[in-house]
Design a protein around this motif. Structure first.
Motif, mmCIF file in Angstrom:
data_model
loop_
_atom_site.group_PDB
_atom_site.id
_atom_site.type_symbol
_atom_site.label_atom_id
_atom_site.label_comp_id
_atom_site.label_asym_id
_atom_site.label_seq_id
_atom_site.Cartn_x
_atom_site.Cartn_y
_atom_site.Cartn_z
ATOM 1 N N ARG B 56 37.688 34.234 46.629
ATOM 2 C CA ARG B 56 36.560 33.908 45.770
ATOM 3 C C ARG B 56 37.045 33.212 44.504
ATOM 4 O O ARG B 56 38.200 33.368 44.113
ATOM 5 N N HIS B 57 36.128 32.481 43.863
ATOM 6 C CA HIS B 57 36.398 31.919 42.546
ATOM 7 C C HIS B 57 35.876 32.893 41.507
ATOM 8 O O HIS B 57 34.790 33.462 41.674
ATOM 9 N N LEU B 58 36.642 33.096 40.460
ATOM 10 C CA LEU B 58 36.256 34.098 39.452
ATOM 11 C C LEU B 58 36.432 33.546 38.046
ATOM 12 O O LEU B 58 37.535 33.149 37.665
ATOM 13 N N ASP B 61 38.928 37.188 35.432
ATOM 14 C CA ASP B 61 39.897 37.860 36.290
ATOM 15 C C ASP B 61 39.833 39.352 35.955
ATOM 16 O O ASP B 61 40.219 39.750 34.848
ATOM 17 N N SER B 175 31.522 37.724 38.395
ATOM 18 C CA SER B 175 32.779 38.374 37.983
ATOM 19 C C SER B 175 32.668 38.904 36.558
ATOM 20 O O SER B 175 33.340 39.874 36.188
ATOM 21 N N HIS B 191 31.936 45.029 44.776
ATOM 22 C CA HIS B 191 33.046 44.328 44.116
ATOM 23 C C HIS B 191 33.917 43.539 45.090
ATOM 24 O O HIS B 191 34.724 42.721 44.673
ATOM 25 N N GLY B 195 31.246 36.569 44.279
ATOM 26 C CA GLY B 195 32.106 35.566 43.662
ATOM 27 C C GLY B 195 31.270 34.639 42.801
ATOM 28 O O GLY B 195 30.054 34.822 42.684
ATOM 29 N N ASP B 196 31.912 33.664 42.177
ATOM 30 C CA ASP B 196 31.239 32.805 41.204
ATOM 31 C C ASP B 196 31.057 31.377 41.716
ATOM 32 O O ASP B 196 31.955 30.815 42.360
ATOM 33 N N CYS B 312 27.735 34.417 46.274
ATOM 34 C CA CYS B 312 27.619 33.852 44.932
ATOM 35 C C CYS B 312 26.195 33.954 44.421
ATOM 36 O O CYS B 312 25.692 33.038 43.744
#
Lengths: 94, 354
Positions: B56-58, B61, B175, B191, B195-196, B312
């Motif tokens: 995933r993109h976050l 972090d 996130s 969790h 994701g973003d 997302c």
């Protein structure tokens, strides 16, 4: 299946599905809360009811049960018992 | 009314997605933080793997931002604003492409993962040189189906003012709402899932051939089921709960839902060639696909987005649409159905003709 036996049978199915063969389950325990049933367990329970008892429209019970613990064993039993008494089920002939 | 007026429909003239730069795999997140948070949850790693998310993109972090403590809502909102505006400028700019900025009459932005005042759409509009007379709408806190609420505002806008373009955008940075507690099974699944991402589309009235046309939308609120999915605002951020019954409630309504959507579009269900199902979780996709007898190959776009980007939130369905366009390469005239679900419980859907 008689209504008298229904409760016993439901409890037995629940015990088997969640793997607690000797534990006493009380009627006010929540299926997803206290008994920790997840979607997979629920799927097994609903399909067992479907194949062993008959197709019952569970949607009203599904909608009104909630995470605040209303999905108790008793609530589940009462709903199915009422559906059986009203004849609102389709017994699948095998 | 002449023939060409009848065939002009709201059309997607541009579509673009964007993501925070940071990518993390499930292994990295497990080793780096989740194994610690969910140490007491039996089989947490297996459960998290069952979400089918691989990376995933976050924007945040969690290994850094939430390493030792939770964070206040104020902190999180500031972080959202800092990350959302540049990302929004990027996706909106790309979606607009060569579109005459003065033709953009409406801009709708949906997000349920952060808020600021003025809303980010103002800053994005300013930076992109959109007209000062722009009609802006912010769709807040609606959840995973909000792309449809935003889309419907856009559809109404271009139908009412057919010489204008509408910019419809989702920016979701889940996130920034991650939290160490409570550390239970439900939260470990959540969790592992989210994701973003951001995505933007440009709508305009056009003849067939200019892009996917929106034939109809449909909505059903399953009144009485609100407690099955909640998204609350606490002192330390936003908090989600999710009942195990959600897939069953949705699956029980989905056949009638698709039939009604088809009726609205005057399309036969058998002609649906492409499907996009918001992956609230793999069980939801699985049970709905079962109910609708959707072939495995038609779920490839949905699974691919879940695997590589995660859930997302509202942006997901736009990512899936982009994936369908790029990978399935629909033939002109082919029909697609897009659906998403969320708090309410609410079911949203749209039928497009590619």
């Amino acid at each position: 299946m008689g209504i008298r036996d229904l409760r016993t049978q439901l409890l037995e199915w629940i015990r088997t599905i969640i793997g607690v063969s000797s534990r006493r389950i009380s009627g006010d325990e929540s299926l997803t809360g206290d008994l920790g049933m997840d979607s997979l367990h629920l799927m097994q329970l609903f399909s067992t009811v479907d194949s062993e008892i008959g197709a019952i429209d569970m949607m009203p019970w599904l909608v009104s049960s909630s995470t605040s613990g209303l999905d108790t064993v008793d609530a589940f039993y009462n709903y199915i018992a009422a559906a059986l008494q009203a004849g609102e089920h389709t017994r699948v002939e095998r | 009314m002449n023939q060409s007026t009848l065939t002009r429909l709201p059309t997607i003239l541009g579509l673009s997605s964007g993501f925070p730069e940071r990518i993390a795999t499930q292994n990295e997140l497990w080793d780096g933080i989740f194994s610690r948070w969910y140490a007491e949850v039996p089989n947490a790693w297996e459960v998290m793997a069952q979400t089918k998310v691989k990376s995933r993109h976050l924007a945040w972090d969690p290994r850094v931002e939430l390493a030792t403590r939770t964070r206040g809502t104020g902190d999180r909102m500031k972080a959202f604003e800092r990350a959302a505006i540049p990302l929004g400028i990027e996706v909106c700019g790309r979606a607009l492409g060569e579109t005459d900025r003065q033709q953009v009459g409406s801009f709708v932005l949906a997000s349920c993962t952060g808020y600021a005042g003025p809303t980010p759409d103002l800053h994005i509009a300013h930076r992109l040189g959109l007209p000062a007379t722009l009609r802006r709408t912010f769709v807040g806190h609606m959840g995973c189906y909000a792309a449809f609420n935003a889309l419907k505002v856009g559809l109404d806008a271009v139908t009412a003012r057919p010489d204008e373009r509408a910019l419809v955008t989702c920016i979701e940075l889940s996130s920034i709402q991650f939290r160490p507690k409570p550390a239970n099974l439900e939260q470990s699944i959540i969790h592992a899932l989210f994701g973003d991402a951001a995505a933007s589309l440009v709508l305009g009235m056009a003849e067939p051939g200019a892009g996917p046309q929106v034939l109809a939308t449909h909505t059903v609120q399953v009144y009485g089921s609100a407690e099955h999915m909640t998204w609350s605002i606490l002192d330390d951020g936003f908090y989600m709960t999710l009942s195990a019954y959600v897939p069953f409630i949705l699956a029980g309504h989905v056949e009638a839902f698709v039939t009604a959507l088809c009726d609205r579009a005057s399309v036969r269900p058998e002609s649906i060639r492409h499907w996009g199902i918001h992956p609230g979780g793999p069980k939801i996709v699985g049970m709905i696909a079962d109910k609708l007898a959707i072939p495995d190959e038609s779920l490839a776009a949905t699974w691919r987005v879940l695997e590589t980007r995660g859930n997302c939130s509202s942006t997901t369905i736009l990512l899936i649409l982009e994936e369908i366009i790029n990978q399935e390469r629909p033939e002109p005239g082919e029909i697609g159905v897009l659906m998403a679900f969320g708090p309410g419980l609410t079911m949203e859907g749209a039928m497009v003709r590619f």
